[in-house]
Design a protein around this motif. Structure first.
Motif, PDB file in Angstrom:
ATOM      1  N   LYS A  66       0.847  -1.191   0.000  1.00 25.63           N
ATOM      2  CA  LYS A  66       0.000   0.000   0.000  1.00 25.63           C
ATOM      3  C   LYS A  66       0.883   1.242   0.000  1.00 25.63           C
ATOM      4  N   LEU A  67       0.353   2.338  -0.522  1.00 28.25           N
ATOM      5  CA  LEU A  67       1.125   3.566  -0.661  1.00 28.25           C
ATOM      6  C   LEU A  67       1.001   4.451   0.576  1.00 28.25           C
ATOM      7  N   VAL A  68       2.111   5.085   0.922  1.00 29.92           N
ATOM      8  CA  VAL A  68       2.145   6.090   1.977  1.00 29.92           C
ATOM      9  C   VAL A  68       2.634   7.381   1.324  1.00 29.92           C
ATOM     10  N   ILE A  69       1.814   8.423   1.412  1.00 31.50           N
ATOM     11  CA  ILE A  69       2.106   9.686   0.729  1.00 31.50           C
ATOM     12  C   ILE A  69       2.369  10.755   1.770  1.00 31.50           C
ATOM     13  N   GLU A  70       3.442  11.511   1.554  1.00 31.99           N
ATOM     14  CA  GLU A  70       3.804  12.618   2.435  1.00 31.99           C
ATOM     15  C   GLU A  70       3.789  13.902   1.610  1.00 31.99           C
ATOM     16  N   LEU A  71       3.023  14.897   2.065  1.00 32.23           N
ATOM     17  CA  LEU A  71       2.901  16.169   1.360  1.00 32.23           C
ATOM     18  C   LEU A  71       3.326  17.319   2.265  1.00 32.23           C
ATOM     19  N   HIS A  72       4.060  18.259   1.692  1.00 30.34           N
ATOM     20  CA  HIS A  72       4.416  19.498   2.385  1.00 30.34           C
ATOM     21  C   HIS A  72       3.810  20.634   1.571  1.00 30.34           C
ATOM     22  N   ILE A  73       2.907  21.408   2.215  1.00 37.77           N
ATOM     23  CA  ILE A  73       2.160  22.416   1.471  1.00 37.77           C
ATOM     24  C   ILE A  73       2.262  23.797   2.111  1.00 37.77           C
ATOM     25  N   LYS A  74       1.868  24.802   1.319  1.00 31.10           N
ATOM     26  CA  LYS A  74       1.676  26.168   1.785  1.00 31.10           C
ATOM     27  C   LYS A  74       0.192  26.475   1.638  1.00 31.10           C
ATOM     28  N   VAL A  75      -0.412  27.085   2.665  1.00 35.19           N
ATOM     29  CA  VAL A  75      -1.839  27.380   2.621  1.00 35.19           C
ATOM     30  C   VAL A  75      -2.074  28.889   2.712  1.00 35.19           C
ATOM     31  N   THR A  76      -3.278  29.292   2.341  1.00 34.13           N
ATOM     32  CA  THR A  76      -3.674  30.692   2.368  1.00 34.13           C
ATOM     33  C   THR A  76      -4.053  31.099   3.793  1.00 34.13           C
ATOM     34  N   TYR A  77      -3.615  32.271   4.196  1.00 34.98           N
ATOM     35  CA  TYR A  77      -3.900  32.795   5.528  1.00 34.98           C
ATOM     36  C   TYR A  77      -5.402  33.038   5.689  1.00 34.98           C
ATOM     37  N   GLY A  78      -5.931  32.702   6.860  1.00 32.62           N
ATOM     38  CA  GLY A  78      -7.315  32.998   7.190  1.00 32.62           C
ATOM     39  C   GLY A  78      -8.291  31.886   6.884  1.00 32.62           C
ATOM     40  N   LEU A  79      -7.837  30.792   6.309  1.00 32.34           N
ATOM     41  CA  LEU A  79      -8.729  29.688   5.998  1.00 32.34           C
ATOM     42  C   LEU A  79      -8.586  28.582   7.044  1.00 32.34           C
ATOM     43  N   ASN A  80      -9.591  27.731   7.126  1.00 34.43           N
ATOM     44  CA  ASN A  80      -9.599  26.626   8.073  1.00 34.43           C
ATOM     45  C   ASN A  80      -8.621  25.550   7.588  1.00 34.43           C
ATOM     46  N   ILE A  81      -7.534  25.381   8.294  1.00 33.00           N
ATOM     47  CA  ILE A  81      -6.480  24.449   7.877  1.00 33.00           C
ATOM     48  C   ILE A  81      -6.974  23.005   7.926  1.00 33.00           C
ATOM     49  N   ALA A  82      -7.766  22.668   8.912  1.00 27.34           N
ATOM     50  CA  ALA A  82      -8.280  21.296   9.010  1.00 27.34           C
ATOM     51  C   ALA A  82      -9.151  20.951   7.807  1.00 27.34           C
ATOM     52  N   ALA A  83      -9.958  21.893   7.349  1.00 20.92           N
ATOM     53  CA  ALA A  83     -10.805  21.649   6.177  1.00 20.92           C
ATOM     54  C   ALA A  83      -9.963  21.493   4.914  1.00 20.92           C
ATOM     55  N   ILE A  84      -8.912  22.297   4.801  1.00 23.37           N
ATOM     56  CA  ILE A  84      -8.018  22.191   3.638  1.00 23.37           C
ATOM     57  C   ILE A  84      -7.340  20.826   3.628  1.00 23.37           C
ATOM     58  N   VAL A  85      -6.840  20.382   4.768  1.00 22.32           N
ATOM     59  CA  VAL A  85      -6.147  19.094   4.851  1.00 22.32           C
ATOM     60  C   VAL A  85      -7.105  17.943   4.541  1.00 22.32           C
ATOM     61  N   ARG A  86      -8.334  18.010   5.053  1.00 20.68           N
ATOM     62  CA  ARG A  86      -9.334  16.984   4.737  1.00 20.68           C
ATOM     63  C   ARG A  86      -9.607  16.924   3.244  1.00 20.68           C
ATOM     64  N   SER A  87      -9.755  18.086   2.628  1.00 21.59           N
ATOM     65  CA  SER A  87     -10.012  18.158   1.191  1.00 21.59           C
ATOM     66  C   SER A  87      -8.858  17.553   0.395  1.00 21.59           C
ATOM     67  N   ILE A  88      -7.639  17.871   0.795  1.00 24.75           N
ATOM     68  CA  ILE A  88      -6.460  17.353   0.099  1.00 24.75           C
ATOM     69  C   ILE A  88      -6.383  15.833   0.226  1.00 24.75           C
ATOM     70  N   THR A  89      -6.584  15.314   1.429  1.00 26.89           N
ATOM     71  CA  THR A  89      -6.468  13.864   1.607  1.00 26.89           C
ATOM     72  C   THR A  89      -7.513  13.114   0.788  1.00 26.89           C
ATOM     73  N   HIS A  90      -8.739  13.617   0.752  1.00 26.04           N
ATOM     74  CA  HIS A  90      -9.773  12.949  -0.045  1.00 26.04           C
ATOM     75  C   HIS A  90      -9.453  13.006  -1.537  1.00 26.04           C
ATOM     76  N   LYS A  91      -9.048  14.186  -2.016  1.00 27.45           N
ATOM     77  CA  LYS A  91      -8.796  14.341  -3.442  1.00 27.45           C
ATOM     78  C   LYS A  91      -7.572  13.552  -3.901  1.00 27.45           C
ATOM     79  N   VAL A  92      -6.495  13.580  -3.125  1.00 27.16           N
ATOM     80  CA  VAL A  92      -5.277  12.860  -3.485  1.00 27.16           C
ATOM     81  C   VAL A  92      -5.523  11.351  -3.450  1.00 27.16           C
ATOM     82  N   LYS A  93      -6.221  10.875  -2.420  1.00 19.58           N
ATOM     83  CA  LYS A  93      -6.506   9.448  -2.333  1.00 19.58           C
ATOM     84  C   LYS A  93      -7.328   8.992  -3.533  1.00 19.58           C
ATOM     85  N   TYR A  94      -8.357   9.744  -3.879  1.00 19.09           N
ATOM     86  CA  TYR A  94      -9.187   9.383  -5.025  1.00 19.09           C
ATOM     87  C   TYR A  94      -8.377   9.396  -6.320  1.00 19.09           C
TER      88      TYR A  94
END
Length: 115
Positions: A66-94
């Motif tokens: 099985k694959l293990v993926i490690e991502l290092h990102i930059k995010v926009t100030y003022g946004l919910n980081i937890a929501a961004i991370v959830r979105s990324i994990t779902h989209k990348v996995k799919y």
């Protein structure tokens, strides 16, 4: 390089392929400004190759088939980081499972910078 076997034979996928696939999926998510360097090897590549190269901020390894993926990102100030991370994990996995038929064990997302 990730190797797996199917009924037709052995399939090998390079890390550049996964880096491009995962990087494009992550950067298309709302709130992601870009990929960050993920350690000293990425920092050296930035010096040599410039700021944009395919596997910047992405590392894909294999554990028990099985694959293990490690991502290092930059995010926009003022946004919910937890929501961004959830979105990324779902989209990348799919994206990875749809393109390669390999299963993703986990996705580790590191927020290295807020822009």
């Amino acid at each position: 390089m990730i190797k797996f076997y199917n009924p037709l034979g052995k399939v090998c996928m390079t890390s550049d392929y996964f880096a491009g696939l995962v990087g494009a999926a992550a950067q298309s998510c709302y709130g992601v400004c870009g990929m960050a360097t993920g350690g000293t090897s990425d920092s050296l590549k930035t010096i040599v190759l410039g700021t944009n190269y395919p596997d910047k901020g992405v590392r894909v390894t294999e554990e028990d088939g099985k694959l293990v993926i490690e991502l290092h990102i930059k995010v926009t100030y003022g946004l919910n980081i937890a929501a961004i991370v959830r979105s990324i994990t779902h989209k990348v996995k799919y994206a990875v499972e749809d393109a390669t038929t390999l299963k993703v064990e986990r996705i580790d997302v590191y927020v290295d910078d807020i822009v």
